[in-house]
Design a protein around this motif. Structure first.
Motif, PDB file in Angstrom:
ATOM      1  N   TYR A 124       0.857  -1.195   0.000  1.00 37.17           N
ATOM      2  CA  TYR A 124       0.000   0.000   0.000  1.00 37.17           C
ATOM      3  C   TYR A 124       0.886   1.236   0.000  1.00 37.17           C
ATOM      4  CZ  TYR A 124       1.084  -1.072   4.866  1.00 37.17           C
ATOM      5  OH  TYR A 124       1.738  -1.419   6.022  1.00 37.17           O
ATOM      6  N   PRO A 125       0.329   2.384  -0.394  1.00 39.29           N
ATOM      7  CA  PRO A 125       1.135   3.613  -0.422  1.00 39.29           C
ATOM      8  C   PRO A 125       1.302   4.219   0.971  1.00 39.29           C
ATOM      9  CG  PRO A 125      -1.070   4.038  -1.273  1.00 39.29           C
ATOM     10  CD  PRO A 125      -0.990   2.560  -0.993  1.00 39.29           C
ATOM     11  N   ALA A 126       2.309   5.060   1.113  1.00 45.08           N
ATOM     12  CA  ALA A 126       2.479   5.831   2.343  1.00 45.08           C
ATOM     13  C   ALA A 126       1.331   6.823   2.449  1.00 45.08           C
ATOM     14  CB  ALA A 126       3.818   6.565   2.314  1.00 45.08           C
ATOM     15  N   THR A 127       1.004   7.214   3.668  1.00 43.72           N
ATOM     16  CA  THR A 127      -0.075   8.185   3.863  1.00 43.72           C
ATOM     17  C   THR A 127       0.416   9.583   3.500  1.00 43.72           C
ATOM     18  OG1 THR A 127       0.519   8.648   6.171  1.00 43.72           O
ATOM     19  CG2 THR A 127      -1.016   6.807   5.771  1.00 43.72           C
ATOM     20  N   ARG A 128      -0.537  10.463   3.228  1.00 40.30           N
ATOM     21  CA  ARG A 128      -0.206  11.847   2.925  1.00 40.30           C
ATOM     22  C   ARG A 128       0.537  12.509   4.078  1.00 40.30           C
ATOM     23  NH1 ARG A 128      -4.617  16.217   1.435  1.00 40.30           N
ATOM     24  NH2 ARG A 128      -4.353  16.383   3.651  1.00 40.30           N
ATOM     25  N   VAL A 129       0.082  12.245   5.310  1.00 41.59           N
ATOM     26  CA  VAL A 129       0.752  12.855   6.473  1.00 41.59           C
ATOM     27  C   VAL A 129       2.146  12.275   6.661  1.00 41.59           C
ATOM     28  CG1 VAL A 129      -1.341  13.552   7.711  1.00 41.59           C
ATOM     29  CG2 VAL A 129      -0.377  11.309   8.135  1.00 41.59           C
ATOM     30  N   GLN A 130       2.340  11.035   6.292  1.00 37.44           N
ATOM     31  CA  GLN A 130       3.657  10.420   6.380  1.00 37.44           C
ATOM     32  C   GLN A 130       4.626  11.076   5.390  1.00 37.44           C
ATOM     33  OE1 GLN A 130       3.252   6.190   5.873  1.00 37.44           O
ATOM     34  NE2 GLN A 130       4.711   5.743   7.494  1.00 37.44           N
ATOM     35  N   LEU A 131       4.161  11.322   4.179  1.00 34.36           N
ATOM     36  CA  LEU A 131       5.007  11.981   3.178  1.00 34.36           C
ATOM     37  C   LEU A 131       5.317  13.418   3.583  1.00 34.36           C
ATOM     38  CD1 LEU A 131       3.416  10.572  -0.091  1.00 34.36           C
ATOM     39  CD2 LEU A 131       5.582   9.892   0.977  1.00 34.36           C
ATOM     40  N   LYS A 132       4.335  14.082   4.180  1.00 34.86           N
ATOM     41  CA  LYS A 132       4.558  15.443   4.684  1.00 34.86           C
ATOM     42  C   LYS A 132       5.606  15.409   5.808  1.00 34.86           C
ATOM     43  CE  LYS A 132       2.018  19.387   6.513  1.00 34.86           C
ATOM     44  NZ  LYS A 132       0.725  19.910   6.959  1.00 34.86           N
ATOM     45  N   ALA A 133       5.507  14.413   6.675  1.00 33.12           N
ATOM     46  CA  ALA A 133       6.480  14.258   7.763  1.00 33.12           C
ATOM     47  C   ALA A 133       7.867  13.930   7.208  1.00 33.12           C
ATOM     48  CB  ALA A 133       6.020  13.179   8.736  1.00 33.12           C
ATOM     49  N   LEU A 134       7.930  13.139   6.148  1.00 34.50           N
ATOM     50  CA  LEU A 134       9.212  12.835   5.513  1.00 34.50           C
ATOM     51  C   LEU A 134       9.844  14.120   4.992  1.00 34.50           C
ATOM     52  CD1 LEU A 134      11.401  10.955   4.405  1.00 34.50           C
ATOM     53  CD2 LEU A 134       9.910  10.537   2.419  1.00 34.50           C
ATOM     54  N   ASN A 135       9.046  14.942   4.346  1.00 42.40           N
ATOM     55  CA  ASN A 135       9.549  16.215   3.833  1.00 42.40           C
ATOM     56  C   ASN A 135      10.073  17.098   4.972  1.00 42.40           C
ATOM     57  OD1 ASN A 135      10.075  18.048   1.724  1.00 42.40           O
ATOM     58  ND2 ASN A 135       8.203  19.156   2.189  1.00 42.40           N
ATOM     59  N   LYS A 136       9.336  17.150   6.069  1.00 43.41           N
ATOM     60  CA  LYS A 136       9.770  17.933   7.229  1.00 43.41           C
ATOM     61  C   LYS A 136      11.070  17.361   7.797  1.00 43.41           C
ATOM     62  CE  LYS A 136       8.717  19.309  11.842  1.00 43.41           C
ATOM     63  NZ  LYS A 136       8.084  20.466  12.310  1.00 43.41           N
ATOM     64  N   THR A 137      11.186  16.046   7.841  1.00 37.37           N
ATOM     65  CA  THR A 137      12.394  15.394   8.350  1.00 37.37           C
ATOM     66  C   THR A 137      13.599  15.727   7.476  1.00 37.37           C
ATOM     67  OG1 THR A 137      11.028  13.599   9.244  1.00 37.37           O
ATOM     68  CG2 THR A 137      13.391  13.164   9.020  1.00 37.37           C
ATOM     69  N   ILE A 138      13.411  15.679   6.176  1.00 39.54           N
ATOM     70  CA  ILE A 138      14.493  16.012   5.238  1.00 39.54           C
ATOM     71  C   ILE A 138      14.979  17.439   5.485  1.00 39.54           C
ATOM     72  CG2 ILE A 138      15.013  16.456   2.796  1.00 39.54           C
ATOM     73  CD1 ILE A 138      12.993  14.082   2.218  1.00 39.54           C
ATOM     74  N   LYS A 139      14.042  18.368   5.614  1.00 44.11           N
ATOM     75  CA  LYS A 139      14.396  19.775   5.850  1.00 44.11           C
ATOM     76  C   LYS A 139      15.123  19.943   7.184  1.00 44.11           C
ATOM     77  CE  LYS A 139      10.905  21.740   2.875  1.00 44.11           C
ATOM     78  NZ  LYS A 139       9.622  22.377   2.739  1.00 44.11           N
TER      79      LYS A 139
END
Length: 182
Positions: free
Chosen positions: A130-145
């Motif tokens: 299954y795909p990652a959740t939208r909030v998970q991808l948003k959290a990934l982006n925040k983590t990268i930053k």
């Protein structure tokens, strides 16, 4: 009494606004996770970090950092006699909660031959199914930053499979495709 209630409600609204503006916080649980009794990871300078490598746990959606750390510290697929600790630097749950699970100076063993130069970020779940959740991808982006702020520069973003084609499915077909949108 009314004045105190107004103050409390105002403070709560301010806190909610701050959370909305600045997003999810990163909780450092490094010292709370299981560690091997005798083994330790080597260290590095943050100046050695060049890339961020995304992984998935390939486990249950509700798998916790503590469960993954317990697996890594015991005999496992990476270390026959157990690893020093959890093999990533950041852990993101399906609900988007972000945990720092190792210090950036720790050389965690998440990608053979690339550990000194990379930071491992793992998303809880199995992204072959299954795909990652939208909030998970948003959290990934925040983590990268956040990582890039801590090291003081932009870093290459890649995946386990991207660095080791043919040797692993990690981070799963769905997440591999979703990384482009991060």
């Amino acid at each position: 009494m009314k004045k105190q209630l107004v103050i409390v409600v105002t403070l709560l609204l301010i806190l909610l606004l701050i959370r909305r503006v600045f997003g999810t916080t990163i909780t450092n649980i490094t010292r709370l996770l299981p560690r091997h009794a005798t083994k330790t990871f080597p260290s590095r300078n943050k100046s050695q970090i060049e890339q961020i490598v995304v992984h998935h746990t390939a486990g249950a959606e509700n798998q916790t950092p503590k469960q993954v750390a317990t697996y890594h510290v015991g005999p496992n697929h990476v270390c026959d006699s157990g690893c020093p600790g959890i093999l990533y630097h950041y852990y993101i749950t399906r609900s988007g909660k972000i945990y720092q699970v190792n210090e950036l100076e720790t050389i965690a063993w998440h990608l053979a031959g690339q550990n000194t130069r990379s930071v491992g970020v793992v998303l809880a779940g199995n992204y072959d199914n299954y795909p990652a959740t939208r909030v998970q991808l948003k959290a990934l982006n925040k983590t990268i930053k956040a990582i890039e702020r801590k090291v003081g520069r932009s870093l290459e973003l890649t995946t386990h499979r991207g660095e080791c084609p043919g040797c692993t499915q990690c981070p799963g077909d769905y997440l591999q495709a979703q990384i482009a949108s991060v």
